[in-house]
Motif scaffolding. Sequence first.
Motif, PDB file in Angstrom:
ATOM      1  N   LEU A  64       0.465  19.464  -5.783  1.00 50.49           N
ATOM      2  CA  LEU A  64       0.957  18.678  -5.089  1.00 50.49           C
ATOM      3  C   LEU A  64      -0.435  18.390  -4.839  1.00 50.49           C
ATOM      4  CD1 LEU A  64       2.262  17.127  -3.248  1.00 50.49           C
ATOM      5  CD2 LEU A  64       1.281  18.891  -1.089  1.00 50.49           C
ATOM      6  N   LEU A  65      -1.574  18.405  -5.034  1.00 50.90           N
ATOM      7  CA  LEU A  65      -2.815  16.796  -4.424  1.00 50.90           C
ATOM      8  C   LEU A  65      -3.700  16.892  -5.869  1.00 50.90           C
ATOM      9  CD1 LEU A  65      -4.753  19.861  -2.333  1.00 50.90           C
ATOM     10  CD2 LEU A  65      -4.271  17.576  -1.632  1.00 50.90           C
ATOM     11  N   GLN A  66      -3.028  17.881  -6.964  1.00 55.12           N
ATOM     12  CA  GLN A  66      -3.470  17.095  -8.235  1.00 55.12           C
ATOM     13  C   GLN A  66      -2.315  15.821  -8.704  1.00 55.12           C
ATOM     14  OE1 GLN A  66      -1.468  19.657 -11.549  1.00 55.12           O
ATOM     15  NE2 GLN A  66      -3.036  19.019 -13.372  1.00 55.12           N
ATOM     16  N   GLN A  67      -1.804  16.274  -8.416  1.00 55.51           N
ATOM     17  CA  GLN A  67       0.066  14.830  -8.621  1.00 55.51           C
ATOM     18  C   GLN A  67      -0.331  13.621  -8.025  1.00 55.51           C
ATOM     19  OE1 GLN A  67       3.039  14.978 -10.377  1.00 55.51           O
ATOM     20  NE2 GLN A  67       2.348  16.828 -11.479  1.00 55.51           N
ATOM     21  N   LEU A  68      -1.374  13.914  -6.365  1.00 59.04           N
ATOM     22  CA  LEU A  68      -1.576  12.626  -5.799  1.00 59.04           C
ATOM     23  C   LEU A  68      -2.500  12.459  -6.431  1.00 59.04           C
ATOM     24  CD1 LEU A  68      -0.633  14.412  -2.377  1.00 59.04           C
ATOM     25  CD2 LEU A  68       0.621  12.399  -3.315  1.00 59.04           C
ATOM     26  N   ALA A  69      -3.678  13.024  -6.637  1.00 59.86           N
ATOM     27  CA  ALA A  69      -4.628  12.549  -7.245  1.00 59.86           C
ATOM     28  C   ALA A  69      -4.566  11.950  -8.691  1.00 59.86           C
ATOM     29  CB  ALA A  69      -5.922  13.031  -7.147  1.00 59.86           C
ATOM     30  N   ASN A  70      -3.864  12.378  -9.117  1.00 53.57           N
ATOM     31  CA  ASN A  70      -3.554  11.963 -10.599  1.00 53.57           C
ATOM     32  C   ASN A  70      -2.426  10.634 -11.205  1.00 53.57           C
ATOM     33  OD1 ASN A  70      -5.500  13.320 -11.682  1.00 53.57           O
ATOM     34  ND2 ASN A  70      -3.952  15.040 -12.589  1.00 53.57           N
ATOM     35  N   LEU A  71      -1.681  10.456  -9.436  1.00 49.07           N
ATOM     36  CA  LEU A  71      -1.332   9.116  -9.907  1.00 49.07           C
ATOM     37  C   LEU A  71      -2.266   7.827 -10.616  1.00 49.07           C
ATOM     38  CD1 LEU A  71       0.468   9.216  -6.235  1.00 49.07           C
ATOM     39  CD2 LEU A  71       1.441   9.496  -8.852  1.00 49.07           C
ATOM     40  N   LYS A  72      -1.728   6.798 -11.077  1.00 47.66           N
ATOM     41  CA  LYS A  72      -2.497   5.656 -11.808  1.00 47.66           C
ATOM     42  C   LYS A  72      -3.554   5.184 -10.462  1.00 47.66           C
ATOM     43  CE  LYS A  72       1.144   2.401 -13.288  1.00 47.66           C
ATOM     44  NZ  LYS A  72       2.120   3.538 -13.147  1.00 47.66           N
ATOM     45  N   GLN A  73      -2.874   4.994  -9.527  1.00 48.91           N
ATOM     46  CA  GLN A  73      -3.708   4.697  -8.607  1.00 48.91           C
ATOM     47  C   GLN A  73      -3.876   6.057  -7.626  1.00 48.91           C
ATOM     48  OE1 GLN A  73      -3.354   1.154  -7.916  1.00 48.91           O
ATOM     49  NE2 GLN A  73      -4.665   0.794  -6.095  1.00 48.91           N
ATOM     50  N   HIS A  74      -4.721   6.275  -6.826  1.00 49.25           N
ATOM     51  CA  HIS A  74      -4.543   7.150  -5.804  1.00 49.25           C
ATOM     52  C   HIS A  74      -3.260   6.490  -4.688  1.00 49.25           C
ATOM     53  CE1 HIS A  74      -8.509   9.519  -6.820  1.00 49.25           C
ATOM     54  NE2 HIS A  74      -7.705   9.178  -7.525  1.00 49.25           N
ATOM     55  N   PRO A  75      -2.499   7.679  -3.826  1.00 51.94           N
ATOM     56  CA  PRO A  75      -3.036   6.870  -2.879  1.00 51.94           C
ATOM     57  C   PRO A  75      -3.380   6.348  -1.662  1.00 51.94           C
ATOM     58  CG  PRO A  75      -1.798   8.813  -3.039  1.00 51.94           C
ATOM     59  CD  PRO A  75      -2.626   9.045  -4.188  1.00 51.94           C
ATOM     60  N   ASP A  76      -3.213   4.557  -1.290  1.00 50.45           N
ATOM     61  CA  ASP A  76      -4.611   4.018   0.199  1.00 50.45           C
ATOM     62  C   ASP A  76      -4.338   5.625   0.974  1.00 50.45           C
ATOM     63  OD1 ASP A  76      -4.539   0.998  -1.496  1.00 50.45           O
ATOM     64  OD2 ASP A  76      -2.409   2.026  -1.488  1.00 50.45           O
ATOM     65  N   SER A  77      -2.683   5.950   1.087  1.00 49.30           N
ATOM     66  CA  SER A  77      -3.450   6.947   2.140  1.00 49.30           C
ATOM     67  C   SER A  77      -2.529   7.942   2.395  1.00 49.30           C
ATOM     68  CB  SER A  77      -2.072   6.177   3.562  1.00 49.30           C
ATOM     69  OG  SER A  77      -1.633   6.706   4.873  1.00 49.30           O
ATOM     70  N   VAL A  78      -2.684   9.070   3.046  1.00 45.44           N
ATOM     71  CA  VAL A  78      -2.276  10.790   2.176  1.00 45.44           C
ATOM     72  C   VAL A  78      -1.802  11.523   3.351  1.00 45.44           C
ATOM     73  CG1 VAL A  78      -2.902  12.913   0.675  1.00 45.44           C
ATOM     74  CG2 VAL A  78      -3.366  10.346  -0.178  1.00 45.44           C
ATOM     75  N   PRO A  79      -0.698  11.629   4.057  1.00 42.93           N
ATOM     76  CA  PRO A  79      -0.582  12.178   5.232  1.00 42.93           C
ATOM     77  C   PRO A  79      -0.418  14.118   4.913  1.00 42.93           C
ATOM     78  CG  PRO A  79       1.348  11.339   4.246  1.00 42.93           C
ATOM     79  CD  PRO A  79       0.784  10.643   3.618  1.00 42.93           C
ATOM     80  N   ILE A  80      -1.314  14.634   5.279  1.00 42.56           N
ATOM     81  CA  ILE A  80      -0.561  16.092   5.069  1.00 42.56           C
ATOM     82  C   ILE A  80      -0.077  17.116   6.584  1.00 42.56           C
ATOM     83  CG2 ILE A  80      -2.057  17.977   4.666  1.00 42.56           C
ATOM     84  CD1 ILE A  80      -2.503  16.477   2.323  1.00 42.56           C
ATOM     85  N   ASN A  81       1.353  17.387   6.151  1.00 46.63           N
ATOM     86  CA  ASN A  81       2.178  17.504   7.269  1.00 46.63           C
ATOM     87  C   ASN A  81       2.340  19.003   7.283  1.00 46.63           C
ATOM     88  OD1 ASN A  81       3.516  14.638   8.085  1.00 46.63           O
ATOM     89  ND2 ASN A  81       3.860  14.806   5.723  1.00 46.63           N
TER      90      ASN A  81
ATOM     91  N   HIS B 130       1.063  -1.418   0.364  1.00 45.29           N
ATOM     92  CA  HIS B 130       0.109  -0.234  -0.207  1.00 45.29           C
ATOM     93  C   HIS B 130       0.661   0.964   0.292  1.00 45.29           C
ATOM     94  CE1 HIS B 130      -3.161  -2.623   2.053  1.00 45.29           C
ATOM     95  NE2 HIS B 130      -3.435  -2.589   0.627  1.00 45.29           N
ATOM     96  N   VAL B 131       0.530   2.052  -0.764  1.00 38.52           N
ATOM     97  CA  VAL B 131       1.202   2.737  -1.106  1.00 38.52           C
ATOM     98  C   VAL B 131       0.516   4.881  -0.054  1.00 38.52           C
ATOM     99  CG1 VAL B 131       1.617   5.693  -2.297  1.00 38.52           C
ATOM    100  CG2 VAL B 131       1.853   3.068  -3.668  1.00 38.52           C
ATOM    101  N   CYS B 132       1.288   5.473   0.371  1.00 38.33           N
ATOM    102  CA  CYS B 132       1.085   6.315   1.848  1.00 38.33           C
ATOM    103  C   CYS B 132       2.024   7.402   0.821  1.00 38.33           C
ATOM    104  CB  CYS B 132       1.812   6.044   3.369  1.00 38.33           C
ATOM    105  SG  CYS B 132       1.897   7.483   4.360  1.00 38.33           S
ATOM    106  N   SER B 133       1.827   8.075   0.570  1.00 38.65           N
ATOM    107  CA  SER B 133       2.306   9.840   0.315  1.00 38.65           C
ATOM    108  C   SER B 133       1.297  10.519   0.099  1.00 38.65           C
ATOM    109  CB  SER B 133       2.892   9.366  -1.410  1.00 38.65           C
ATOM    110  OG  SER B 133       3.933  10.681  -1.656  1.00 38.65           O
ATOM    111  N   GLY B 134       2.018  12.256   0.423  1.00 35.42           N
ATOM    112  CA  GLY B 134       1.462  13.358   0.964  1.00 35.42           C
ATOM    113  C   GLY B 134       2.681  14.451   0.971  1.00 35.42           C
ATOM    114  N   GLY B 135       2.526  15.162   1.488  1.00 35.90           N
ATOM    115  CA  GLY B 135       2.751  16.026   1.342  1.00 35.90           C
ATOM    116  C   GLY B 135       2.763  16.730   2.727  1.00 35.90           C
ATOM    117  N   ILE B 136       4.152  18.039   2.508  1.00 40.65           N
ATOM    118  CA  ILE B 136       4.147  19.331   4.311  1.00 40.65           C
ATOM    119  C   ILE B 136       3.410  20.706   3.295  1.00 40.65           C
ATOM    120  CG2 ILE B 136       5.316  19.997   5.588  1.00 40.65           C
ATOM    121  CD1 ILE B 136       7.861  18.672   5.391  1.00 40.65           C
ATOM    122  N   LEU B 137       3.354  21.159   3.882  1.00 40.65           N
ATOM    123  CA  LEU B 137       2.326  22.819   3.952  1.00 40.65           C
ATOM    124  C   LEU B 137       3.086  23.617   4.634  1.00 40.65           C
ATOM    125  CD1 LEU B 137      -1.050  22.200   3.716  1.00 40.65           C
ATOM    126  CD2 LEU B 137       0.750  21.637   1.334  1.00 40.65           C
ATOM    127  N   GLY B 138       3.794  24.956   4.112  1.00 39.88           N
ATOM    128  CA  GLY B 138       3.965  25.912   4.912  1.00 39.88           C
ATOM    129  C   GLY B 138       5.825  25.843   4.816  1.00 39.88           C
TER     130      GLY B 138
END
Length: 328
Positions: free
Chosen positions: A206-223, A187-195
């Motif tokens: 950033l959100l567009q890149q994550l959502a347009n991956l072949k499959q959405h990450p199963d988990s999306v950490p927002i730091n 399972h892929v966990c991928s997100g990003g940092i703000l600030g």
Amino acid sequence: MSSMRHDWHISEVLELFALPFNDLMFKAHQVHRAYFPANEVQVSTLLSIKTGACPEDCGYCSQSARYDTSVERERLLPLNEVLASAQRAKETGATRFCMGAAWRNPTDKNLEVVAEMVQGVKALGMETCVTLGMLQPHQAQRLRQAGLDYYNHNLDTSPEFYGQVITTRTYQDRLDTLDAVRDAGIHVCSGGILGLGETRKDRARLLQQLANLKQHPDSVPINDLVRVEGTPMSNNPKLDPLEFIRVIAIARILMPQSYVRLSAGRTEMSDEMQAWCFFAGANSIFYGDKLLTTENPEENHDRELFKRLGIECEAPKAHSHAHASLNC
Ligand code: SAM
Ligand code: DTB
Ligand code: SF4
């Protein structure tokens, strides 16, 4: 799932950002309820298994060897210490144990040690996650064989702003690691940092890149950036909390079936702000008074907050769908 979109245009994402706050919250919360129980949050606990002296130059990071921070370098922890920590995390109510190492990438020898840790933590009945830097396809397969459930590797920010944050590994390197992880069946966990000093458009990208991956990450950490003294970002201005909540909401709308994790930065968030994040679609947190090297809210505080909000912890997947309480 086939109904999930992977073709978001940047203008559509920016339109979501531009919605009146109430409209955005309403929309995100509807999506949230359509795909998840509204009052359940998944709880993970973090442990740094190898701290500091990282050769990478991520501008936010306490563990980069390039910056003079108060983090002391530590060797890879022994297996028994890792398992004792996992056992404690399980007893306090965490269902997933995430182990982080400050490496550019693991060597095959490192990986054998981590594989043993993964097997040991799984044997305790917890889900496993590791974050070890860049990964080759054969290494991802080795981790899968050891029973690894999730691999965390963040895109961090937009492709355009990325070069101002990190110069020692490319955006494409990160995408390649995510492919290797996905192809190995982890399972892929991928997100990003703000600030980080990014613009709203960077957050949208950033959100567009994550959502347009072949499959959405199963988990999306927002730091939310933890401003660490000694790093180039220690004096960054704090991001507007309402903007942070918007990002959570848009992550929920773009990736309806993914867990959105309210990750680093919670010690500086009010209870009310966190409540909004849960309403907007966040349904996972890190629990325990430490992240990797920085502070996280105290366990007591989170327990109280969940109680005040009527939030239950999600039960471990392998067992039942029953609700559980933070069991401290
Ligand atoms: N070294 C590995 C890597 O970078 O792939 C794994 C660990 S690294 C600490 C995992 C993620 O934590 C980073 O990608 C970043 O998004 C987040 N992070 C690190 N330092 C942070 C900070 N000071 N504030 C907020 N998030 C942070
Ligand atoms: C992620 O996105 N956030 C976690 C986890 N993945 C590994 C790490 C947050 C680190 C915060 C800074 C620190 O404690 O060193
Ligand atoms: Fe190293 Fe990860 Fe920190 Fe970057 S974020 S400096 S790769 S530990």
